[in-house]
Design an enzyme around this catalytic site. Structure first.
Site, short mmCIF file in Angstrom:
data_model
loop_
_atom_site.label_atom_id
_atom_site.label_comp_id
_atom_site.label_asym_id
_atom_site.label_seq_id
_atom_site.Cartn_x
_atom_site.Cartn_y
_atom_site.Cartn_z
N CYS A 42 -14.30 35.13 26.75
CA CYS A 42 -15.72 35.37 27.02
C CYS A 42 -15.95 36.25 28.24
O CYS A 42 -17.07 36.72 28.46
CB CYS A 42 -16.45 34.05 27.23
SG CYS A 42 -15.82 33.13 28.63
N CYS A 67 -21.06 31.01 32.12
CA CYS A 67 -22.03 30.28 31.31
C CYS A 67 -22.41 28.93 31.95
O CYS A 67 -21.72 28.46 32.86
CB CYS A 67 -21.43 30.03 29.93
SG CYS A 67 -20.15 28.78 29.96
N CYS A 111 -14.82 25.77 28.24
CA CYS A 111 -15.35 26.18 29.55
C CYS A 111 -14.74 25.34 30.67
O CYS A 111 -14.59 25.83 31.80
CB CYS A 111 -16.86 26.05 29.58
SG CYS A 111 -17.71 26.89 28.24
FE1 FES Z 1 -16.87 31.36 28.77
FE2 FES Z 1 -18.14 29.09 28.95
S1 FES Z 1 -18.44 30.62 27.47
S2 FES Z 1 -16.40 29.72 30.06
#
Ligand code: FES
Length: 135
Positions: A42, A67, A111
């Site tokens: 991400c 996030c 995450c």
């Molecule tokens: Fe990347 Fe949460 S979406 S750490």
């Protein structure tokens, strides 16, 4: 609690997201270990500083570009790590963080790994520094 059943952030996660603990930096004179850890999937990135005295994490600070799940879980990671010995801090897992928050949606579980890996990386840097001072 089974995090598989959770589909949205609970109040505890939201509280840590809105008021994350231990945000900031530790200055160069006081920092014992530092890491920059990213999630390649991400692109989120966590900067982590630890201060160690007598093999205990006496201070920990983080800054995160990421996030809500990463902010809340990194916040909880710092709460769990602060005051712990290096030996115990190394054993903190993503499940410890998730359980301490009362669960997190399944698709946000990854995450919580960011904080765990960042902590391990900062501890590793501290240990390498310590080793090089001995040698
Ligand atoms: Fe990347 Fe949460 S979406 S750490």
């Amino acid at each position: 609690m089974n995090s598989n059943q959770i589909t949205k952030y609970n109040d505890n996660v939201m509280e840590h997201f809105k008021s994350p603990r231990n945000v900031g930096e530790i200055d160069d004179e006081n920092v014992s270990g530092f890491s920059i850890t990213g999630d390649p999937e991400c692109g989120d990135q966590l900067y982590l500083w630890i201060k160690v005295e007598k093999e205990k994490i006496v201070d920990i600070k983080f800054k995160l570009f990421g996030c809500p799940g990463a902010i809340a879980t990194s916040s909880m990671m710092t709460v769990l790590a602060k005051g712990k010995s290096i030996k115990k801090a190394k054993k903190i897992t993503d499940d410890d963080i998730i359980n301490s928050l009362g669960g997190i949606p399944e698709n946000k579980k990854h995450c919580s790994l960011l904080g765990v890996v960042a902590l391990q990386n900062a501890i590793r840097e501290y240990e390498i520094k310590k080793m090089s001072e001995i040698l």
